[in-house]
Scaffold this active site. Structure first.
Site, mmCIF file in Angstrom:
data_model
loop_
_atom_site.group_PDB
_atom_site.id
_atom_site.type_symbol
_atom_site.label_atom_id
_atom_site.label_comp_id
_atom_site.label_asym_id
_atom_site.label_seq_id
_atom_site.Cartn_x
_atom_site.Cartn_y
_atom_site.Cartn_z
ATOM 1 N N GLU A 84 -25.680 -0.692 37.456
ATOM 2 C CA GLU A 84 -26.053 -0.026 39.814
ATOM 3 C C GLU A 84 -25.674 1.168 39.467
ATOM 4 O OE1 GLU A 84 -24.160 -2.900 42.249
ATOM 5 O OE2 GLU A 84 -25.765 -2.355 43.306
ATOM 6 N N ASN A 125 -31.996 0.800 46.686
ATOM 7 C CA ASN A 125 -30.953 0.601 45.696
ATOM 8 C C ASN A 125 -32.090 -0.112 44.687
ATOM 9 O OD1 ASN A 125 -29.542 -0.036 43.467
ATOM 10 N ND2 ASN A 125 -27.633 -0.976 45.584
ATOM 11 N N LYS A 140 -33.801 -3.705 44.882
ATOM 12 C CA LYS A 140 -32.685 -4.699 45.151
ATOM 13 C C LYS A 140 -33.409 -5.515 46.218
ATOM 14 C CE LYS A 140 -27.634 -5.756 45.656
ATOM 15 N NZ LYS A 140 -26.321 -4.351 45.121
ATOM 16 N N GLU A 178 -24.415 -1.421 52.464
ATOM 17 C CA GLU A 178 -25.303 -1.256 51.638
ATOM 18 C C GLU A 178 -26.703 -1.768 52.422
ATOM 19 O OE1 GLU A 178 -24.042 -3.582 48.248
ATOM 20 O OE2 GLU A 178 -26.625 -2.667 47.881
ATOM 21 N N ASN A 208 -21.973 -3.303 40.804
ATOM 22 C CA ASN A 208 -20.902 -2.702 41.266
ATOM 23 C C ASN A 208 -19.772 -3.399 42.097
ATOM 24 O OD1 ASN A 208 -21.723 1.234 41.179
ATOM 25 N ND2 ASN A 208 -22.183 -0.445 40.329
HETATM 26 N N1 ING Z 1 -21.482 -5.364 44.756
HETATM 27 C C1 ING Z 1 -20.845 -7.023 45.188
HETATM 28 C C2 ING Z 1 -21.533 -8.191 43.914
HETATM 29 O O1 ING Z 1 -22.651 -9.275 44.740
HETATM 30 C C3 ING Z 1 -20.147 -8.957 46.841
HETATM 31 C C4 ING Z 1 -21.133 -7.802 46.345
HETATM 32 C C5 ING Z 1 -19.296 -9.121 45.590
HETATM 33 C C6 ING Z 1 -20.883 -9.944 46.936
HETATM 34 C C7 ING Z 1 -18.232 -10.248 45.851
HETATM 35 C C8 ING Z 1 -20.457 -11.803 47.718
HETATM 36 C C9 ING Z 1 -18.837 -11.818 46.857
HETATM 37 O O2 ING Z 1 -21.245 -8.023 42.741
HETATM 38 C C10 ING Z 1 -22.918 -5.386 45.009
HETATM 39 N N2 ING Z 1 -23.020 -3.944 44.854
HETATM 40 O O3 ING Z 1 -24.108 -6.522 45.301
#
Ligand code: ING
Length: 312
Positions: A47, A110, A127, A146, A197
């Protein structure tokens, strides 16, 4: 008969805020060359592969925000990647921040694209599940904006006939939601390509251990693969970006849910697996033969209700 595709998962290490797109593309080309040397036909990149994970920074100036986006694809920065892939006869996918004009309006997504061996973009995915928050949150250890910088994607979860199989894409947080895989599963998907990411720290729970992040990453992609009889290729941008750690743990997952390849570093790293798309058949024809086993008359709430409604 077997439909084996040698797939490369091209994990990227960190991209710093000050790094140029050229630096990122040069690194992607090095991984593409390694993939060629190992006989890969398809390479999956992460990503937002061209820039740092900029949603961690609070920005209000739209021109600064837009500086992280691409207004056309391929473009000057990415053309060398398309050219090298075409020279190698390798298909690929990668994610980037997209600005597009629709009905005279600019939209910010995204995005991930699927490119064939001839360098043609055969699929675009935007996304759907945008995690984080839409305004600066001083309570968080770091931002995850985001919802501020991207609109919810308008493509939905599509699949494409590609390289002798049925392929789909999703992006990062999408992989945590079972609906993502099921909608593609209902279209017969045999390989889901995704980049992520993922911060190693939880901005809302500082005590959360990194191994729980790894567990949740694996749980999400392994269950998605198994419950829909599909391969899943989940590739990270990893490492320390301007002081913020991103998870590695890129994997290639078999339709059984078993991990067949996994990165071991937080840097640019290629993992490779021979993926037989016919390995999906047993799971799609037995335990997850949707037509024989699913009972949609009992699933209504899933698409009729967004949040939780508890009994009185
Ligand atoms: N990053 C993270 C993901 O879903 C996240 C955001 C991390 C949400 C951990 C919940 C818990 O892996 C992206 N870019 O969506």
């Amino acid at each position: 008969m077997s439909r084996v595709i040698r797939v490369g998962g091209a994990q990227l290490g960190p991209i710093q805020k000050a790094d140029s797109r050229k630096l990122a593309v040069d690194r992607m080309i090095v991984l593409l060359d390694k993939a060629k040397d190992q006989g890969c036909e398809l390479v999956v990149f992460p990503e937002l592969a061209l820039t740092t994970f900029f949603p961690r920074w609070n920005m209000d100036d739209q021109s600064e925000i837009d500086s992280y986006f691409e207004t056309e694809m391929p473009n000057e920065a990415c053309q060398p990647l398309f050219d090298r892939a075409r020279e190698h006869g390798i298909g690929f996918s990668f994610g980037y921040a997209e600005i597009t004009e629709e009905n005279g309006e600019r939209h910010h997504y995204n995005t991930s694209i699927l490119v064939d061996k001839a360098g043609n973009i055969v699929g675009t995915y935007r996304k759907t599940h945008l995690p984080g928050h839409g305004v600066f949150d001083p309570e968080r250890a770091f931002q995850h904006l985001e919802k501020k910088y991207f609109e919810v994607g308008n493509t939905g979860f599509r699949v494409w006939r590609y390289m002798d199989g049925i392929f789909g894409m999703c992006i990062c947080n999408d992989r945590r939601w079972p609906e993502t895989y099921r909608v593609m599963g209902l279209q017969g998907v045999e390989m889901v390509l995704l980049g992520f990411n993922t911060p190693t720290a939880n901005s809302q729970r500082s005590c959360e251990a990194e191994d729980l992040r790894v567990f949740h990453n694996d749980l999400s992609v392994q269950s998605g693969a198994y419950q829909n009889g599909t391969w899943v290729v989940a590739i990270a941008k990893a490492g320390n970006e301007d002081g913020h750690e991103l998870l590695g743990d890129s994997t290639i997952v078999h339709p059984s849910g078993q991990v067949v390849a996994r990165t071991t570093t937080l840097d640019d790293e290629l993992i490779v697996a021979d993926c037989d798309l016919d390995e999906c058949n047993f799971f799609k024809e037995t335990i997850f033969d949707f037509d024989r086993h699913r009972r949609i008359e009992h699933y209504g709430l899933i698409s009729q209700q967004t949040g939780v409604v508890r009994p009185d």
